[in-house]
Design a protein around this motif. Structure first.
Motif, PDB file in Angstrom:
ATOM      1  N   ILE A 168       9.263  -1.659  10.425  1.00 17.37           N
ATOM      2  CA  ILE A 168       8.211  -2.521   9.868  1.00 17.37           C
ATOM      3  C   ILE A 168       7.280  -1.658   9.027  1.00 17.37           C
ATOM      4  CG2 ILE A 168       6.383  -4.165  10.395  1.00 17.37           C
ATOM      5  CD1 ILE A 168       7.679  -4.633  13.102  1.00 17.37           C
ATOM      6  N   THR A 169       7.125  -2.011   7.775  1.00 20.60           N
ATOM      7  CA  THR A 169       6.248  -1.267   6.874  1.00 20.60           C
ATOM      8  C   THR A 169       5.046  -2.131   6.498  1.00 20.60           C
ATOM      9  OG1 THR A 169       7.460  -2.025   4.913  1.00 20.60           O
ATOM     10  CG2 THR A 169       8.200   0.033   5.934  1.00 20.60           C
ATOM     11  N   GLY A 170       4.009  -1.489   6.008  1.00 16.60           N
ATOM     12  CA  GLY A 170       2.825  -2.233   5.583  1.00 16.60           C
ATOM     13  C   GLY A 170       1.568  -1.434   5.789  1.00 16.60           C
ATOM     14  N   GLU A 171       0.499  -1.850   5.149  1.00 14.47           N
ATOM     15  CA  GLU A 171      -0.780  -1.165   5.259  1.00 14.47           C
ATOM     16  C   GLU A 171      -1.312  -1.220   6.683  1.00 14.47           C
ATOM     17  OE1 GLU A 171      -3.578  -2.763   2.480  1.00 14.47           O
ATOM     18  OE2 GLU A 171      -2.223  -2.563   0.770  1.00 14.47           O
ATOM     19  N   SER A 172      -2.256  -0.346   6.962  1.00 18.56           N
ATOM     20  CA  SER A 172      -2.922  -0.350   8.258  1.00 18.56           C
ATOM     21  C   SER A 172      -3.649  -1.675   8.462  1.00 18.56           C
ATOM     22  CB  SER A 172      -3.927   0.805   8.321  1.00 18.56           C
ATOM     23  OG  SER A 172      -4.576   0.831   9.565  1.00 18.56           O
ATOM     24  N   GLY A 173      -3.488  -2.252   9.650  1.00 17.22           N
ATOM     25  CA  GLY A 173      -4.206  -3.477   9.976  1.00 17.22           C
ATOM     26  C   GLY A 173      -3.498  -4.758   9.583  1.00 17.22           C
ATOM     27  N   THR A 174      -2.265  -4.679   9.095  1.00 13.03           N
ATOM     28  CA  THR A 174      -1.558  -5.893   8.661  1.00 13.03           C
ATOM     29  C   THR A 174      -0.878  -6.628   9.806  1.00 13.03           C
ATOM     30  OG1 THR A 174       0.294  -4.461   8.016  1.00 13.03           O
ATOM     31  CG2 THR A 174      -1.176  -5.209   6.258  1.00 13.03           C
ATOM     32  N   GLY A 175      -0.890  -6.038  11.000  1.00 16.68           N
ATOM     33  CA  GLY A 175      -0.312  -6.722  12.158  1.00 16.68           C
ATOM     34  C   GLY A 175       1.105  -6.284  12.479  1.00 16.68           C
ATOM     35  N   LYS A 176       1.416  -5.016  12.227  1.00 14.97           N
ATOM     36  CA  LYS A 176       2.785  -4.535  12.466  1.00 14.97           C
ATOM     37  C   LYS A 176       3.146  -4.595  13.950  1.00 14.97           C
ATOM     38  CE  LYS A 176       2.053  -0.621  10.164  1.00 14.97           C
ATOM     39  NZ  LYS A 176       0.757  -0.888   9.500  1.00 14.97           N
ATOM     40  N   SER A 312      -0.107  -7.399   2.767  1.00 17.96           N
ATOM     41  CA  SER A 312      -1.549  -7.204   2.961  1.00 17.96           C
ATOM     42  C   SER A 312      -2.250  -8.550   2.944  1.00 17.96           C
ATOM     43  CB  SER A 312      -2.107  -6.308   1.854  1.00 17.96           C
ATOM     44  OG  SER A 312      -2.062  -6.998   0.611  1.00 17.96           O
ATOM     45  N   LEU A 313      -3.486  -8.564   3.409  1.00 21.15           N
ATOM     46  CA  LEU A 313      -4.264  -9.809   3.409  1.00 21.15           C
ATOM     47  C   LEU A 313      -4.571 -10.244   1.976  1.00 21.15           C
ATOM     48  CD1 LEU A 313      -5.219 -11.752   5.504  1.00 21.15           C
ATOM     49  CD2 LEU A 313      -7.340 -10.467   5.735  1.00 21.15           C
ATOM     50  N   ARG A 314      -4.631  -9.286   1.066  1.00 19.15           N
ATOM     51  CA  ARG A 314      -4.862  -9.625  -0.346  1.00 19.15           C
ATOM     52  C   ARG A 314      -3.697 -10.434  -0.911  1.00 19.15           C
ATOM     53  NH1 ARG A 314      -5.787  -4.555   0.568  1.00 19.15           N
ATOM     54  NH2 ARG A 314      -3.908  -3.790  -0.482  1.00 19.15           N
ATOM     55  N   GLU A 315      -2.502 -10.234  -0.338  1.00 20.38           N
ATOM     56  CA  GLU A 315      -1.316 -10.961  -0.778  1.00 20.38           C
ATOM     57  C   GLU A 315      -1.167 -12.301  -0.063  1.00 20.38           C
ATOM     58  OE1 GLU A 315       2.222  -8.070  -1.412  1.00 20.38           O
ATOM     59  OE2 GLU A 315       0.967  -7.117   0.134  1.00 20.38           O
ATOM     60  N   ARG A 316      -2.034 -12.534   0.927  1.00 19.67           N
ATOM     61  CA  ARG A 316      -1.917 -13.757   1.733  1.00 19.67           C
ATOM     62  C   ARG A 316      -3.202 -14.580   1.641  1.00 19.67           C
ATOM     63  NH1 ARG A 316       0.396 -11.369   7.415  1.00 19.67           N
ATOM     64  NH2 ARG A 316       1.178 -13.473   7.732  1.00 19.67           N
ATOM     65  N   SER A 352     -13.598 -13.740  -1.528  1.00 18.11           N
ATOM     66  CA  SER A 352     -13.730 -12.767  -2.617  1.00 18.11           C
ATOM     67  C   SER A 352     -13.587 -11.315  -2.155  1.00 18.11           C
ATOM     68  CB  SER A 352     -15.090 -12.936  -3.304  1.00 18.11           C
ATOM     69  OG  SER A 352     -16.158 -12.726  -2.388  1.00 18.11           O
ATOM     70  N   TYR A 353     -13.849 -11.049  -0.883  1.00 15.90           N
ATOM     71  CA  TYR A 353     -13.794  -9.677  -0.375  1.00 15.90           C
ATOM     72  C   TYR A 353     -12.339  -9.197  -0.321  1.00 15.90           C
ATOM     73  CZ  TYR A 353     -14.682  -5.765   2.828  1.00 15.90           C
ATOM     74  OH  TYR A 353     -14.766  -4.528   3.407  1.00 15.90           O
ATOM     75  N   PRO A 354     -12.048  -7.937  -0.682  1.00 19.80           N
ATOM     76  CA  PRO A 354     -10.659  -7.459  -0.752  1.00 19.80           C
ATOM     77  C   PRO A 354      -9.992  -7.179   0.591  1.00 19.80           C
ATOM     78  CG  PRO A 354     -12.172  -5.687  -1.335  1.00 19.80           C
ATOM     79  CD  PRO A 354     -13.003  -6.937  -1.225  1.00 19.80           C
ATOM     80  N   TRP A 355     -10.720  -7.130   1.685  1.00 19.60           N
ATOM     81  CA  TRP A 355     -10.192  -6.905   3.031  1.00 19.60           C
ATOM     82  C   TRP A 355      -9.238  -5.711   3.086  1.00 19.60           C
ATOM     83  CZ3 TRP A 355     -13.138  -9.044   6.354  1.00 19.60           C
ATOM     84  CH2 TRP A 355     -13.766 -10.259   6.069  1.00 19.60           C
ATOM     85  N   PRO A 356      -9.739  -4.509   2.817  1.00 14.32           N
ATOM     86  CA  PRO A 356      -8.884  -3.320   2.849  1.00 14.32           C
ATOM     87  C   PRO A 356      -8.312  -3.022   4.228  1.00 14.32           C
ATOM     88  CG  PRO A 356     -11.185  -2.694   2.755  1.00 14.32           C
ATOM     89  CD  PRO A 356     -11.138  -4.179   2.514  1.00 14.32           C
TER      90      PRO A 356
END
Length: 445
Positions: A168-176, A312-316, A352-356
């Protein structure tokens, strides 16, 4: 799946017990003598051992004493007739969990086995904090409604019933980890343990010990025998988070364990058979790590029989308010509040927030806002000041995901005046993970 060994010289009775255990969610095998039992115990770990008090080549008491020396974490039951109950009671004083009187009542057997497993769970190492004990203790995996989320769920449903290794790949915090648990919950091993290990939080020196265990005296701080994560997960799923942080030497040992399905505790000559499904996760580019000689290509292919990317949350964006609503509901239950919703200004900020920090950041901020909110609707004033500052300045927040992770960490430390705690928060990781990554890249302040 819990492993059971039945030691009973009456073949038909041994077969009946074995069948009962296998039908009730255990993996059971039977032997007919103490000598056969000792051979099995030398090479395998059994959660439960049932031994007849009278065996053709030894007595149950002597075998019990041997078992408690060689496999102290196994729970042993002595099976006996009414005439030998006094001896069976004496066996309990020598370390047996309980005795079972013949003929064995299935209801009593079920109750005593449940008691033994409950005791094992309470006694298991506190380091294994993420073993799933019950459905009620888990945070649910949230299936989004957006096309990208639906595609993700489709892939999870396809791979879950198989025994394929998943990366499972993805940014930190994406729910892996939530995705990994969801795969386990829908697998054929769902009744067995789910064990999670954060490879970014263990030192290079202790990596092998954490995975495979160690014996007393194997190294300076090894004051007792210790089971590794593979043994804890036997029959179930082992989740290796941030697998890219494992040292090269441990990668070699991990590959051997996966290919041969055996592990050897550090300092021991004993090999233990294991049956574990591996799910790994990373927020870095393992292909680049392979090119740089930091990650073994053969291990990569072994753990990547099927890959899943967590967006990422930005993609969702289409799922933002679905997630926010669920986190609000959960926080209300946890904190005893009854916040109805977010006001319009807060909704605008959420959108509007990017949720990094992705889902982890969204969850934490909403939980904090619920605690601070004193009205029916959450206002932006309940959100952290630093978030408001980013919005006011129009500053983009840096997620821990970029081609050059070392450069990213250096940037974060610079922005935070070399304050590691603030840098870890900015990057969306805990301090221990940041320290390990700094050590990996030889970043000295």
């Amino acid at each position: 799946m819990r492993q059971v060994l039945i030691i009973e010289d009456e073949v038909s009775f041994c077969f009946i017990l074995k069948t009962w255990f296998n039908k009730n969610g255990f993996s059971a095998e039977g032997v007919f003598s103490a000598n056969e039992a000792m051979k099995c115990i030398k090479t395998n770990f059994y959660d439960i051992i049932l031994s007849d008090l009278r065996l053709p080549d030894n007595d149950g008491i002597s075998l019990l004493q041997w078992i408690k020396q060689k496999s102290p974490e196994s729970e042993v039951f002595i099976m006996t007739s009414y005439a030998d109950i006094q001896t069976a009671v004496a066996a309990i004083k020598l370390g047996a969990f309980d005795y079972l009187e013949k003929p064995i009542n299935p209801e009593i057997l079920q109750q005593k086995i449940n008691d033994a497993l409950l005791t094992k769970k309470k006694n298991e190492s506190p380091e294994v904090e993420k073993i799933v004990e019950s459905k009620e203790n888990e945070s649910p995996y949230i299936i989004g409604k957006s096309p990208i989320s639906q595609k993700l769920d489709e892939h999870i449903r396809l791979v879950a019933p198989t025994f394929m290794s998943v990366l499972i790949t993805g940014e930190s915090g994406t729910g892996k980890e939530y995705a990994a648990r969801h795969i386990h919950e829908n697998s054929q091993q769902r009744q067995a343990p789910f064990v999670a290990l954060d490879c970014g939080a263990i030192s290079k020196e202790l990596g092998a010990s954490e995975l495979f265990g160690h014996v007393k005296g194997a190294f300076t701080s090894a004051v007792d025998n210790k089971k590794g994560m593979f043994e804890y997960a036997n029959g179930g799923t082992l989740f290796l988070d941030e697998i890219g942080n494992l040292s090269y030497a441990v990668q070699v040992q991990l590959l051997r364990a996966l290919e041969e399905r055996i592990v050897r505790p550090v300092g021991s000559n004993k090999e233990i058979k294991i049956n574990v499904r591996i799910i790994s996760a990373t927020n870095e580019d393992l292909s680049q790590a392979i090119a740089e000689g930091k990650f073994r290509e053969d291990l990569y292919h072994r753990i990547n029989e099927f890959s899943i990317h967590m967006p990422s949350l930005r993609e969702r964006r289409d799922d933002l308010f679905l997630f926010a609503g669920i986190f609000l509901e959960n926080a209300n239950k946890e904190l005893g509040k009854n916040i109805k919703d977010f006001n319009e200004k807060t909704k605008s900020l959420i959108l509007s927030y990017p949720w990094p920090g992705n889902l982890r950041e969204l969850k934490n901020i909403i939980r904090r806002a619920v605690l601070l909110c004193s009205s029916d609707y959450i206002d932006v004033k309940s959100f952290p000041e630093e978030l408001m500052k980013y919005i006011e300045k129009g500053t983009d927040v840096t997620p821990l995901k970029r081609t050059n992770e070392e450069e990213l960490i250096m940037d974060a430390l610079k922005k935070c005046g070399n304050n590691k705690s603030k840098a870890a928060k900015l990057l969306g990781v805990d301090r221990k993970t940041l320290y390990n990554k700094m050590e990996r890249y030889n970043i000295n302040l």
